[in-house]
Design an enzyme around this catalytic site. Structure first.
Site, PDB file in Angstrom:
ATOM      1  N   ASP A 173       0.834  -1.208   0.000  1.00  0.00           N
ATOM      2  CA  ASP A 173       0.000   0.000   0.000  1.00  0.00           C
ATOM      3  C   ASP A 173       0.867   1.256   0.000  1.00  0.00           C
ATOM      4  OD1 ASP A 173      -2.325  -1.576   0.130  1.00  0.00           O
ATOM      5  OD2 ASP A 173      -2.188  -1.700   2.311  1.00  0.00           O
ATOM      6  N   HIS A 200      -5.775  -3.534   5.111  1.00  0.00           N
ATOM      7  CA  HIS A 200      -5.171  -3.888   3.823  1.00  0.00           C
ATOM      8  C   HIS A 200      -6.245  -4.355   2.841  1.00  0.00           C
ATOM      9  CE1 HIS A 200      -1.919  -4.935   1.154  1.00  0.00           C
ATOM     10  NE2 HIS A 200      -2.220  -6.225   1.145  1.00  0.00           N
TER      11      HIS A 200
END
Length: 353
Positions: A173, A200
């Site tokens: 990310d 996530h």
């Protein structure tokens, strides 16, 4: 002259930062034969501080291990196959990184992915509990928001849970945020510094655009579009691959970066900071992705949350209930797994009189 040479080489070895590479570490990659596991293993193989890179998969991976063993780097590569060799694969490991499991396919819900991959997490956590309870255990296997709580519950049941040693790798990310923002600003992504918190998956991924350095300035709508793209970047890859898989190469890059950070922390390097999904008290969510400083035993220090913008505060408030629910579901999955396991283990016969 010879004595002087010996003294000189000793002094250089004691003062050089590379002296720490002389330490020998074992890293185990579970799921090493998969789309993430193979490139991940290749990247980890380049770390000169590893004495053994152990590869594990449910399928035969002797050829992969042999191939990697021919690379001109120190250390050896070993291979292990099947559930029966899982404990041997992780035994003595300083770091165990798990890339095993099924990839997310188009239209697949996170619950479906958990049904397929939750057992993987439970089995690895069980093996670690027995063979190397002191290892740093890091999961790539999705859905991270549920997988990490599942592993934590298995470790707790075995009496070896240490919140400092369990990680969900959310580095991708951050990697994506740096790339997308860097490209938008015409900057080198490697020189972009941004914090990504939360979880996530989808809207639980919260890039803190307000903290970005260099500062990312744009209209609110464009910032919202940037945040959305970072959140849905995984889907972008899944759709681009048209059903043939999910992010593998970028995930391998991010996973190797995190493993390297763990090893630098173990070696005693100062100021090693990475984002990870960990057991946390920063928020009301029991597991939360944030910046942590890494050390010899895993998490050395949980960094404070930076100042959030009003938009980010609203997004955080929305994602926390989702993370709490995912944690509850992961814990429940682990408990159900343990109960079913207990019921399938045959009761010992009474001793003959």
């Amino acid at each position: 002259m010879i004595l002087f040479g010996i003294l000189k080489s000793t002094l250089v070895a004691s003062t050089s930062p590379w002296r720490l590479l002389a330490r020998n570490y074992k890293v185990t990659v579970v799921g090493a034969g998969g789309g993430i596991g193979q490139p991940l293993s290749l990247l980890i193989r380049q770390n000169a501080g590893i004495r053994e890179l152990a590869l594990h998969d449910i399928n035969e991976i002797k050829g992969i291990a042999t191939d990697l063993s021919h690379i001109s780097m120190p250390g050896r590569v070993t291979s292990f196959v099947g559930e029966s060799e899982l404990e041997a694969a992780v035994s003595g490991a300083n770091v165990v990184v798990v890339a095993a499991g099924k990839p997310r396919l188009p239209g697949m819900e996170r619950e479906q992915l958990m049904a397929a991959n939750g057992v993987v997490a439970a089995k690895v956590a069980s093996a670690v509990s027995v063979a190397c309870p002191g290892t740093l255990l890091a999961f790539i296997t999705n859905p991270i928001n549920m997988i990490v709580p599942t592993a934590a519950e298995i470790l707790k049941a075995n009496g070896v849970f240490d919140p400092r040693r369990l990680f969900g790798i959310t580095t991708l990310d951050v990697v994506r945020a740096k790339k997308f923002i860097g490209t938008a600003m015409g900057k080198d992504p490697r020189h972009v510094d941004i914090t990504v918190i939360g979880g996530h998956a989808g809207t639980t991924i919260l890039p803190l655009i307000s903290t970005c350095k260099p500062k990312y300035v744009d209209e609110d709508k464009q910032i919202e579009k940037m945040v959305h793209r970072i959140q849905e970047a995984g889907t972008e890859v899944v759709e681009a691959k048209a059903g043939s898989g999910s992010a593998t190469l970028s995930m391998a890059f991010a996973g190797a970066q995190f493993v390297d950070a763990l090893l630098r922390g173990i070696r005693g390097h100062e100021g090693v900071v990475e984002c990870a999904f960990v057991a946390s008290e920063l928020t009301e969510a029991p597991f939360f992705a944030s910046n942590v400083e890494l050390g010899q035993y895993g998490v050395k220090r949980y960094l404070d949350m930076p100042q959030l913008s009003e938009m980010e505060m609203e997004a955080l408030a929305k994602l926390l209930p989702i993370l709490r629910k995912s944690a509850e579901e992961g814990i429940e999955f682990a408990r159900k797994y343990l109960k079913e396991l207990e019921e399938t283990v045959p009761t010992a016969l009474p001793k003959a009189q």
